[in-house]
Design an enzyme around this catalytic site. Structure first.
Site, PDB file in Angstrom:
ATOM      1  N   VAL A  41      -3.119  10.165  -6.929  1.00 56.13           N
ATOM      2  CA  VAL A  41      -2.174  10.731  -5.964  1.00 56.13           C
ATOM      3  C   VAL A  41      -0.776  10.655  -6.588  1.00 56.13           C
ATOM      4  O   VAL A  41      -0.401   9.624  -7.150  1.00 56.13           O
ATOM      5  CB  VAL A  41      -2.223   9.952  -4.637  1.00 56.13           C
ATOM      6  N   HIS A  88      -3.514   4.311  -2.391  1.00 59.43           N
ATOM      7  CA  HIS A  88      -4.479   3.412  -1.741  1.00 59.43           C
ATOM      8  C   HIS A  88      -5.071   4.077  -0.490  1.00 59.43           C
ATOM      9  O   HIS A  88      -6.279   3.976  -0.243  1.00 59.43           O
ATOM     10  CB  HIS A  88      -3.785   2.127  -1.273  1.00 59.43           C
ATOM     11  N   LEU A 105       0.819  -1.221   0.000  1.00 57.51           N
ATOM     12  CA  LEU A 105       0.000   0.000   0.000  1.00 57.51           C
ATOM     13  C   LEU A 105       0.850   1.267   0.000  1.00 57.51           C
ATOM     14  O   LEU A 105       1.935   1.308   0.578  1.00 57.51           O
ATOM     15  CB  LEU A 105      -0.930  -0.014   1.215  1.00 57.51           C
ATOM     16  N   LYS A 129      -6.150   6.749 -11.443  1.00 55.54           N
ATOM     17  CA  LYS A 129      -4.849   6.284 -11.954  1.00 55.54           C
ATOM     18  C   LYS A 129      -5.024   5.148 -12.967  1.00 55.54           C
ATOM     19  O   LYS A 129      -4.306   5.072 -13.961  1.00 55.54           O
ATOM     20  CB  LYS A 129      -4.006   5.837 -10.754  1.00 55.54           C
ATOM     21  N   ASP A 130      -5.967   4.240 -12.681  1.00 55.71           N
ATOM     22  CA  ASP A 130      -6.245   3.131 -13.593  1.00 55.71           C
ATOM     23  C   ASP A 130      -7.559   3.441 -14.327  1.00 55.71           C
ATOM     24  O   ASP A 130      -8.613   2.855 -14.050  1.00 55.71           O
ATOM     25  CB  ASP A 130      -6.326   1.818 -12.811  1.00 55.71           C
TER      26      ASP A 130
HETATM   27  P1  AMP Z   1      -3.747  -1.781  -7.073  1.00 57.21           P
HETATM   28  O1  AMP Z   1      -3.306  -2.238  -5.714  1.00 57.21           O
HETATM   29  O2  AMP Z   1      -2.631  -1.259  -7.917  1.00 57.21           O
HETATM   30  O3  AMP Z   1      -4.617  -2.791  -7.779  1.00 57.21           O
HETATM   31  O4  AMP Z   1      -4.673  -0.524  -6.833  1.00 57.21           O
HETATM   32  C1  AMP Z   1      -5.813  -0.595  -6.012  1.00 57.21           C
HETATM   33  C2  AMP Z   1      -6.628   0.668  -6.185  1.00 57.21           C
HETATM   34  O5  AMP Z   1      -5.836   1.797  -5.854  1.00 57.21           O
HETATM   35  C3  AMP Z   1      -7.099   0.849  -7.634  1.00 57.21           C
HETATM   36  O6  AMP Z   1      -8.425   1.365  -7.628  1.00 57.21           O
HETATM   37  C4  AMP Z   1      -6.119   1.870  -8.162  1.00 57.21           C
HETATM   38  O7  AMP Z   1      -6.636   2.654  -9.216  1.00 57.21           O
HETATM   39  C5  AMP Z   1      -5.897   2.720  -6.926  1.00 57.21           C
HETATM   40  N1  AMP Z   1      -4.629   3.463  -7.051  1.00 57.21           N
HETATM   41  C6  AMP Z   1      -3.405   2.955  -7.337  1.00 57.21           C
HETATM   42  N2  AMP Z   1      -2.503   3.945  -7.424  1.00 57.21           N
HETATM   43  C7  AMP Z   1      -3.174   5.103  -7.211  1.00 57.21           C
HETATM   44  C8  AMP Z   1      -2.804   6.480  -7.186  1.00 57.21           C
HETATM   45  N3  AMP Z   1      -1.543   6.880  -7.395  1.00 57.21           N
HETATM   46  N4  AMP Z   1      -3.768   7.405  -6.927  1.00 57.21           N
HETATM   47  C9  AMP Z   1      -5.047   7.014  -6.712  1.00 57.21           C
HETATM   48  N5  AMP Z   1      -5.460   5.742  -6.723  1.00 57.21           N
HETATM   49  C10 AMP Z   1      -4.535   4.791  -6.969  1.00 57.21           C
END
Ligand code: AMP
Length: 284
Positions: free
Chosen positions: A174, A35, A31, A147-148
């Protein structure tokens, strides 16, 4: 904070808080501030907050980084404890994909371009695991990061098409002080690659600035991003896109909203980023 890898236990917990509102943040762990921003927003909006930590194998191709994806469960749990999270679901592969598993969710058209073109089965894996997590946790609201951006489009479509009774909340990207979007994969960059990785946000911002100053031809905006990435010796461009933010089809002309997005390799590490553009207002 309850931590469990058991589907039955999550269901029991959910049932004990049946009349509460539940916010849910699905993650792959390791995290970071991105996150935690989702968790804080979920904390503000709901009486209870659930987070899942699961590195989902079906969204990785065989040659991708499933085996080396960064993990640190103890650190993650400590961070979530500090955020006042109620429930953390840490399933293992057998409870998500038991022997004989054969049911997948395929969100057809919006899964195909961009990330889907480079990673053909990625969104089938994402949609399947998110559908399963929604069925287990049954949240009132689910939180995803801009971000995604394509993931948001795919999950929105799935929620609507399959009548999931929940609200999706999309939170802004972020970034580190130098503009790099926070990502679990950033720790895999060498010091020189970390420096070079600022090119994603620099290129997106440059194209965004040009569009805001009146350049509406999508292919020259794309080329501007490509040229900046190609000028960075440690970067290898996967794609640069100027697309419709809803259909994700490539645009020829930006006349109102557009999604500018990039995927770039630094060695074996692949990073993505995007910015949303709206030039409609400046046209009056
Ligand atoms: P992940 O663990 O990469 O699958 O991400 C989990 C959630 O966190 C997803 O909804 C991502 O889009 C979000 N997330 C990842 N990086 C960021 C970021 N830099 N800013 C905002 N949300 C993020």
């Amino acid at each position: 904070m309850k931590v469990t890898s058991s589907v039955a236990e999550v269901r029991r917990e959910r049932h004990s808080g049946l009349t509460s509102t539940w916010g849910f943040v699905p993650t792959m762990g390791f995290l970071h501030a991105g996150h935690l921003a989702l968790v804080r927003r979920a904390r503000e909006d709901n009486e209870r907050v659930a987070v899942s930590i699961y590195v989902n194998p079906t969204q990785f191709a065989p040659h991708e980084d499933l085996g080396s994806y960064p993990r640190d469960l103890d650190r993650d749990l400590e961070l979530l404890r500090q955020e006042g999270v109620d429930l953390v679901f840490t399933p293992d592969d057998r409870s998500i994909y038991p022997p004989g598993f054969q049911t997948y969710v395929d969100v057809e058209t919006v899964s195909k371009p961009l990330e889907g073109a480079s990673r053909p089965h990625h969104f089938r894996g994402v949609a399947t695991v998110v559908a399963k997590l929604f069925n287990v946790v049954q949240p009132t609201r689910a939180y995803f990061g801009q971000k995604d951006a394509q993931q948001v489009v795919v999950v929105k479509r799935m929620v609507s098409d399959l009548n999931f009774p929940l609200d999706l909340v999309v939170c802004p990207t972020v970034r580190e002080a130098d503009g790099l979007a926070t990502s679990s994969r950033n720790v895999r960059l060498s010091a020189a690659e970390r420096q070079a990785a600022t090119v994603l946000f620099r290129a997106l911002s440059a194209a965004q600035g040009e569009a805001q100053r009146g350049k509406r031809d999508a292919s020259s905006l794309r080329r501007r991003m490509e040229d900046l990435v190609k000028a960075e010796p440690l970067a290898r461009l996967d794609y640069a896109s100027v697309a419709d933010p809803d259909t994700l089809e490539e645009l020829t002309e930006v006349d109102q909203r557009a999604l500018l997005s990039l995927a770039v390799f630094f060695g074996a590490t692949r990073l993505i980023d995007n910015v949303a553009l709206d030039v409609g207002e400046s046209q009056g």
